[in-house]
Design an enzyme around this catalytic site. Structure first.
Site, PDB file in Angstrom:
ATOM      1  N   SER A   1      42.756  77.450  27.924  1.00 38.26           N
ATOM      2  CA  SER A   1      42.523  78.452  26.892  1.00 38.26           C
ATOM      3  C   SER A   1      42.725  79.849  27.484  1.00 38.26           C
ATOM      4  O   SER A   1      43.782  80.143  28.044  1.00 38.26           O
ATOM      5  CB  SER A   1      41.114  78.271  26.320  1.00 38.26           C
ATOM      6  OG  SER A   1      40.903  79.043  25.174  1.00 38.26           O
TER       7      SER A   1
ATOM      8  N   ARG B   1      29.426  82.773  17.005  1.00 43.12           N
ATOM      9  CA  ARG B   1      29.568  81.451  17.618  1.00 43.12           C
ATOM     10  C   ARG B   1      29.931  80.393  16.588  1.00 43.12           C
ATOM     11  O   ARG B   1      30.755  79.503  16.842  1.00 43.12           O
ATOM     12  CB  ARG B   1      28.274  81.055  18.332  1.00 43.12           C
ATOM     13  CG  ARG B   1      28.319  79.692  19.012  1.00 43.12           C
ATOM     14  CD  ARG B   1      29.455  79.607  19.994  1.00 43.12           C
ATOM     15  NE  ARG B   1      29.385  78.388  20.795  1.00 43.12           N
ATOM     16  CZ  ARG B   1      30.327  77.993  21.618  1.00 43.12           C
ATOM     17  NH1 ARG B   1      31.407  78.738  21.769  1.00 43.12           N
ATOM     18  NH2 ARG B   1      30.201  76.886  22.308  1.00 43.12           N
TER      19      ARG B   1
ATOM     20  N   ASP C   1      45.108  70.620  18.358  1.00 46.16           N
ATOM     21  CA  ASP C   1      44.628  71.968  18.675  1.00 46.16           C
ATOM     22  C   ASP C   1      45.375  72.954  17.785  1.00 46.16           C
ATOM     23  O   ASP C   1      46.523  73.296  18.042  1.00 46.16           O
ATOM     24  CB  ASP C   1      44.879  72.268  20.156  1.00 46.16           C
ATOM     25  CG  ASP C   1      44.335  73.630  20.586  1.00 46.16           C
ATOM     26  OD1 ASP C   1      43.871  74.387  19.717  1.00 46.16           O
ATOM     27  OD2 ASP C   1      44.407  73.925  21.794  1.00 46.16           O
TER      28      ASP C   1
ATOM     29  N   HIS D   1      40.883  72.044  19.894  1.00 48.46           N
ATOM     30  CA  HIS D   1      40.980  72.888  21.094  1.00 48.46           C
ATOM     31  C   HIS D   1      40.027  72.426  22.190  1.00 48.46           C
ATOM     32  O   HIS D   1      40.327  72.555  23.378  1.00 48.46           O
ATOM     33  CB  HIS D   1      40.691  74.345  20.712  1.00 48.46           C
ATOM     34  CG  HIS D   1      40.929  75.313  21.828  1.00 48.46           C
ATOM     35  ND1 HIS D   1      42.135  75.423  22.484  1.00 48.46           N
ATOM     36  CD2 HIS D   1      40.101  76.224  22.411  1.00 48.46           C
ATOM     37  CE1 HIS D   1      42.053  76.360  23.422  1.00 48.46           C
ATOM     38  NE2 HIS D   1      40.834  76.854  23.389  1.00 48.46           N
ATOM     39  N   ASP D   2      38.892  71.892  21.808  1.00 49.75           N
ATOM     40  CA  ASP D   2      37.907  71.438  22.799  1.00 49.75           C
ATOM     41  C   ASP D   2      38.421  70.294  23.668  1.00 49.75           C
ATOM     42  O   ASP D   2      37.782  69.941  24.660  1.00 49.75           O
ATOM     43  CB  ASP D   2      36.624  70.985  22.099  1.00 49.75           C
ATOM     44  CG  ASP D   2      35.640  72.131  21.882  1.00 49.75           C
ATOM     45  OD1 ASP D   2      35.907  73.233  22.394  1.00 49.75           O
ATOM     46  OD2 ASP D   2      34.634  71.925  21.193  1.00 49.75           O
TER      47      ASP D   2
END
Length: 382
Positions: free
Chosen positions: A152, A222, A322, A355-356
């Protein structure tokens, strides 16, 4: 595979000011870092790991509170980045809130008053972080890194190493990253920042002096970010439309769905440990990263600009679900490298986690990483 066990963080002080891309200067500063494994006699087996937005220098092993590093499944004895073969360095960037000099520390210009930087901390870029990392690596007695690795935002830093200090590394491994942020990504960052700066407890970034924390803004920031890190199918599979209670309450204020409960929990946790000014600084660094901008928006020209970059070897990894840093963005990097006849390997992993995925243990992903580090180890020992 074994865990590294207890890891003790270290601090290094730098008295020489750091010139920044903005024209400002960061005066004397400290960097927090951790190391794993042993540096060989030739000092040729060092790997620098660059962190993403809300991570730190604690990459692997367990800290004093027993918390595992954010990439502990990847880094350690017998793991893809094997600390029995490599000397791994995890560094916390200046401006962060995990030990390196940042907005929560005393501003030298107001040291007599004990006033912290707050919103006066200088804006930093990915390139500024890389320059700070170079100083740390030099201080550790390492002339050239075997590799720089990041996911990232960390992947952006790895790319910046090859463009800014190409002679100081042999391999660049950039995972789930992009050559710059899309307009949509900048938009998500801006909404998160606005949530923070419009919190009544923000006080223009000098909330420390008021003894408060803009937790409401941090929670929303968040929650927004977390949504973008997950793939839609993964979110549906994990939560679907499951209710928190047996029946609907028919309230606009209640938590009705499990996904709402999950996001609020993530927001609450984040607001307890992350600094609001750090969030603003790091998301701005994400926004600003764009190595092609100084080369007519031509990424291939950016990589061609520094001849020493041509000698580097790259591994670029992306994940099919992602959507924040899509495979298409990774392929832009690959194309720019191929256009310059720079050695690059590319892996596009079919993973459901969004994305994680770069933080998770996927056998295909870890297989790619292990094979690439095996190649680096063979070159290092030859």
């Amino acid at each position: 595979m074994a865990c590294l066990g207890l890891v003790t963080p270290q601090q290094m002080h730098f008295s020489e000011p750091l010139p920044l891309k903005s024209g400002a200067v960061l005066p004397a500063y400290d960097l927090a870092f951790e190391t794993y494994g042993t540096l060989n006699a030739e000092r040729s087996n060092a790997v620098l790991v660059c962190h993403a937005l809300n991570a730190s220098h604690h990459v692997a092993g367990a800290d004093a509170a027993g918390r595992r590093g954010w990439w502990d499944n990847l880094v350690g004895p017998g793991k893809p980045l094997d600390t029995d073969r490599f000397f791994v360095i995890g560094v916390n960037n200046p401006g962060s809130c995990f030990g390196s000099t940042g907005p929560m520390h005393v501003n030298p210009a107001h040291a007599d008053e004990g006033r912290v930087w707050g919103a006066d901390f200088p804006v930093m870029t990915v390139e500024d972080w890389v320059d700070a990392q170079v100083r740390l690596v030099q201080a550790l007695g390492i002339t050239q890194l075997a590799a720089v690795l990041g996911g990232s935002l960390g992947g952006m830093q790895a790319l910046a190493w090859t463009l800014r200090h190409p002679s100081r590394l042999r391999h660049c491994i950039a995972v789930a990253t992009a050559p710059n942020l899309s307009a949509q990504n900048i938009a998500f960052n801006e909404v998160a920042r606005r949530a923070i700066v419009t919190d009544p407890d923000f006080h223009g970034g000098h909330f420390y002096e008021h003894g408060v924390v803009p937790k409401r803004g941090l929670r929303v920031a968040r929650m927004i970010g977390h949504i973008t890190y997950l793939a839609e199918d993964a979110m549906d599979a994990k939560f679907g439309r499951a209710l928190r209670e047996a029946e609907l309450s028919y309230s606009t204020q209640a938590i009705e769905f499990q996904i709402e409960s999950y996001l609020r929990h993530q927001g609450d946790k984040f607001s307890d440990y992350f600094d609001a000014n750090t969030y603003l600084l790091i998301t701005r660094a994400l926004d600003y990263f764009d190595p092609a901008r100084e080369h007519g928006d031509d990424l291939a020209r950016a990589f061609a600009h520094e001849p020493a970059t041509r000698d580097k070897q790259f591994l670029i990894v992306s994940f099919t679900t992602d959507w924040r840093f899509s495979p298409a963005r990774s392929r832009e990097i690959v194309k720019a490298l191929v256009d310059n006849r720079i050695a690059v390997s590319y892996a596009e992993i079919a993973a459901p986690h969004g994305h994680d995925a770069f933080l998770l243990e996927d056998p295909r992903y870890h297989g790619v990483m292990r094979a690439y580090f095996d190649r680096i180890a063979a070159q290092t020992s030859s």
